[in-house]
Design a protein around this motif. Structure first.
Motif, PDB file in Angstrom:
ATOM      1  N   LYS A  28      16.613  42.433  -7.964  1.00  0.00           N
ATOM      2  CA  LYS A  28      17.620  41.376  -7.853  1.00  0.00           C
ATOM      3  C   LYS A  28      17.368  40.446  -6.665  1.00  0.00           C
ATOM      4  N   ILE A  29      16.245  40.645  -5.972  1.00  0.00           N
ATOM      5  CA  ILE A  29      15.966  39.884  -4.751  1.00  0.00           C
ATOM      6  C   ILE A  29      14.995  38.740  -5.056  1.00  0.00           C
ATOM      7  N   TYR A  30      15.299  37.562  -4.522  1.00  0.00           N
ATOM      8  CA  TYR A  30      14.460  36.372  -4.685  1.00  0.00           C
ATOM      9  C   TYR A  30      13.836  36.008  -3.344  1.00  0.00           C
ATOM     10  N   PHE A  31      12.634  35.423  -3.397  1.00  0.00           N
ATOM     11  CA  PHE A  31      11.988  34.909  -2.187  1.00  0.00           C
ATOM     12  C   PHE A  31      11.620  33.450  -2.392  1.00  0.00           C
ATOM     13  N   PHE A  32      11.764  32.658  -1.319  1.00  0.00           N
ATOM     14  CA  PHE A  32      11.458  31.239  -1.363  1.00  0.00           C
ATOM     15  C   PHE A  32      10.510  30.901  -0.217  1.00  0.00           C
ATOM     16  N   ALA A  33       9.424  30.212  -0.555  1.00  0.00           N
ATOM     17  CA  ALA A  33       8.398  29.872   0.426  1.00  0.00           C
ATOM     18  C   ALA A  33       8.894  28.777   1.366  1.00  0.00           C
ATOM     19  N   ALA A  34       8.071  28.443   2.345  1.00  0.00           N
ATOM     20  CA  ALA A  34       8.438  27.426   3.335  1.00  0.00           C
ATOM     21  C   ALA A  34       8.721  26.080   2.678  1.00  0.00           C
ATOM     22  N   ASP A  35       8.075  25.793   1.528  1.00  0.00           N
ATOM     23  CA  ASP A  35       8.328  24.534   0.810  1.00  0.00           C
ATOM     24  C   ASP A  35       9.519  24.649  -0.136  1.00  0.00           C
ATOM     25  N   GLN A  54       9.971  26.488  -2.697  1.00  0.00           N
ATOM     26  CA  GLN A  54       9.685  26.903  -4.072  1.00  0.00           C
ATOM     27  C   GLN A  54       9.837  28.419  -4.179  1.00  0.00           C
ATOM     28  N   ARG A  55      10.343  28.868  -5.336  1.00  0.00           N
ATOM     29  CA  ARG A  55      10.525  30.314  -5.532  1.00  0.00           C
ATOM     30  C   ARG A  55       9.166  30.995  -5.671  1.00  0.00           C
ATOM     31  N   ILE A  56       9.056  32.156  -5.046  1.00  0.00           N
ATOM     32  CA  ILE A  56       7.850  32.970  -5.158  1.00  0.00           C
ATOM     33  C   ILE A  56       8.053  33.929  -6.325  1.00  0.00           C
ATOM     34  N   GLY A  57       7.245  33.779  -7.366  1.00  0.00           N
ATOM     35  CA  GLY A  57       7.416  34.562  -8.587  1.00  0.00           C
ATOM     36  C   GLY A  57       7.157  36.048  -8.375  1.00  0.00           C
ATOM     37  N   GLY A  58       7.819  36.858  -9.168  1.00  0.00           N
ATOM     38  CA  GLY A  58       7.662  38.306  -9.066  1.00  0.00           C
ATOM     39  C   GLY A  58       6.274  38.800  -9.416  1.00  0.00           C
ATOM     40  N   ASP A  59       5.477  37.949 -10.109  1.00  0.00           N
ATOM     41  CA  ASP A  59       4.114  38.333 -10.475  1.00  0.00           C
ATOM     42  C   ASP A  59       3.102  37.939  -9.400  1.00  0.00           C
ATOM     43  N   GLN A  60       3.570  37.294  -8.333  1.00  0.00           N
ATOM     44  CA  GLN A  60       2.674  36.889  -7.257  1.00  0.00           C
ATOM     45  C   GLN A  60       2.534  38.016  -6.238  1.00  0.00           C
ATOM     46  N   ARG A  75       2.272  37.935  -3.112  1.00  0.00           N
ATOM     47  CA  ARG A  75       3.105  37.770  -1.924  1.00  0.00           C
ATOM     48  C   ARG A  75       4.517  38.325  -2.123  1.00  0.00           C
ATOM     49  N   TYR A  76       4.972  38.320  -3.367  1.00  0.00           N
ATOM     50  CA  TYR A  76       6.321  38.825  -3.645  1.00  0.00           C
ATOM     51  C   TYR A  76       6.437  40.291  -3.207  1.00  0.00           C
ATOM     52  N   LYS A  77       5.461  41.116  -3.608  1.00  0.00           N
ATOM     53  CA  LYS A  77       5.505  42.530  -3.217  1.00  0.00           C
ATOM     54  C   LYS A  77       5.362  42.688  -1.707  1.00  0.00           C
ATOM     55  N   GLU A  78       4.530  41.835  -1.099  1.00  0.00           N
ATOM     56  CA  GLU A  78       4.361  41.901   0.357  1.00  0.00           C
ATOM     57  C   GLU A  78       5.695  41.629   1.060  1.00  0.00           C
ATOM     58  N   TYR A  79       6.416  40.638   0.566  1.00  0.00           N
ATOM     59  CA  TYR A  79       7.683  40.285   1.198  1.00  0.00           C
ATOM     60  C   TYR A  79       8.757  41.326   0.919  1.00  0.00           C
ATOM     61  N   LEU A  80       8.690  41.969  -0.242  1.00  0.00           N
ATOM     62  CA  LEU A  80       9.599  43.090  -0.494  1.00  0.00           C
ATOM     63  C   LEU A  80       9.365  44.198   0.532  1.00  0.00           C
TER      64      LEU A  80
END
Length: 362
Positions: A319-326, A328-334, A336-341
């Motif tokens: 249920k958690i979303y991540f947004f980059a510095a620009d 834009q949403r960071i997709g769950g398949d990227q 970086r998403y797992k890194e940020y989790l």
């Protein structure tokens, strides 16, 4: 065919571009809602379709035909305005058939059209009444009926329900949805109210500062926002968003995705906080929870917590979303998403250790 296309459209006022190089396709027969904050350009787009405004550059096409130099009355569109624009001294019947008379439609055909359309919108028994004797919802139906008798290929609606009270607005939303189903015609509807957009649209076009932020069905717009603006504009209350403190990334979660409990429970993101406000919304309760300098909104089916009570707030990783510095949403398949989790879990673990409230994650 009554599809609508904007191709590289720019609109300037006093040499200032309010819309620039905009591309948009509105599908034939769909209920499309243009939504966004005041001044975002949505009404300007509607007026360009109608021919009330002309684009500075680019093309507007209806049914594949460039209508740039086509007069408003020849475009096959009908517009319903916020203030209804009905004539107070005319009866309902006269208001509805006014345009038909101007177009020299024979009386017998006018009568058949007016009676058929008024029955469709529930006005048949009011045809001989004056608008002043009608309710707000009935006057809105008069404006709709007057548009319908033209048999347009496109209906344009500029915040048509904004003058109605909340209960009547909800009723009219349902009636417009049913009307669209009956007619099967292209509807383009402008509103600043995201509840209207989400409840009525086949497709939502979200705008901000003259730019399209996202075009998607309501459920996609809600669950898969393109960017931070989409995530926070769509949804009531808005998505909770705060800094991850890594790479200028922000993370967020919907208020209904958070779970409150009086004891620690296992979640990917979990913090201890205090309830500062509580609003009873009928089947749901809206809590404001303050934790470590952050304030989070939580929408819960449980009405068991009280103001000043200490609680634990938890959110599943899914249920958690991540947004980059620009933004834009960071997709769950990227990757970086797992890194940020992992960063989020590590950060929360450090905070809990510091407060002597460590919850063991496995």
């Amino acid at each position: 065919m009554s599809s609508i296309e904007f191709a590289q459209v720019t609109k300037s006022f006093n040499k200032k571009a309010v819309i620039q190089d905009l591309d948009l396709n509105i599908e034939d027969g769909k209920f499309t809602v243009l939504v966004g904050p005041s001044g975002c350009g949505k009404t300007t787009l509607l007026r360009m379709i109608a021919g009330i405004e002309s684009q500075t550059s680019g093309s507007v096409l209806i049914g594949g035909k460039d209508v740039t130099r086509v007069a408003p009355g020849k475009r096959g569109v009908a517009m319903v305005f916020q203030n209804y624009a009905i004539y107070p001294t005319m009866s309902v019947r006269d208001n509805i058939e006014f345009g038909l008379k101007n177009n020299k439609i024979p009386k017998s055909e006018r009568t058949q059209l007016v009676e058929s359309v008024s029955a469709t919108v529930g006005l048949y028994e009011f045809l001989d009444r004056k608008p002043s004797t009608l309710s707000g919802g009935q006057r809105q139906r008069v404006a709709l009926a007057r548009a319908m008798v033209k048999k347009p290929s496109v209906f344009l609606m500029d915040e048509p329900l904004s003058n109605l009270d909340a209960k009547l607005r909800a009723q009219m939303r349902l009636e417009l949805i049913e009307l669209h189903k009956k007619l099967g015609t292209t509807f383009v509807y402008v509103t600043h109210d995201q509840v209207e957009a989400m409840s009525m649209a086949d497709t939502v076009v979200l705008m901000n500062q003259g730019k399209i932020q996202q075009v998607a069905p309501p459920e996609i717009m809600y669950h898969t926002p393109n960017n931070l603006f989409s995530a926070q504009f769509i949804g009531m209350p808005p998505m909770n968003v705060t800094d991850l403190h890594v790479d200028d990334v922000k993370f967020g979660f919907r208020p209904e995705s958070a779970v409150l409990s009086s004891e620690p429970r296992e979640f990917h993101y979990s913090v201890k906080g205090v309830i500062v406000t509580r609003e009873m919304l009928g089947s749901e309760t809206l809590y404001q929870v303050r934790s470590n300098g952050h304030t989070f909104m939580v929408k819960s089916a449980e009405n068991v917590f009280s103001v000043d009570q200490e609680v634990y707030l938890g959110v599943d990783a899914s249920k958690i979303y991540f947004f980059a510095a620009d933004e834009q949403r960071i997709g769950g398949d990227q990757a970086r998403y797992k890194e940020y989790l992992d960063v989020l879990r590590s950060e929360e673990t450090c905070i809990k250790k510091a407060h002597g409230k460590l919850l063991v994650h496995t």
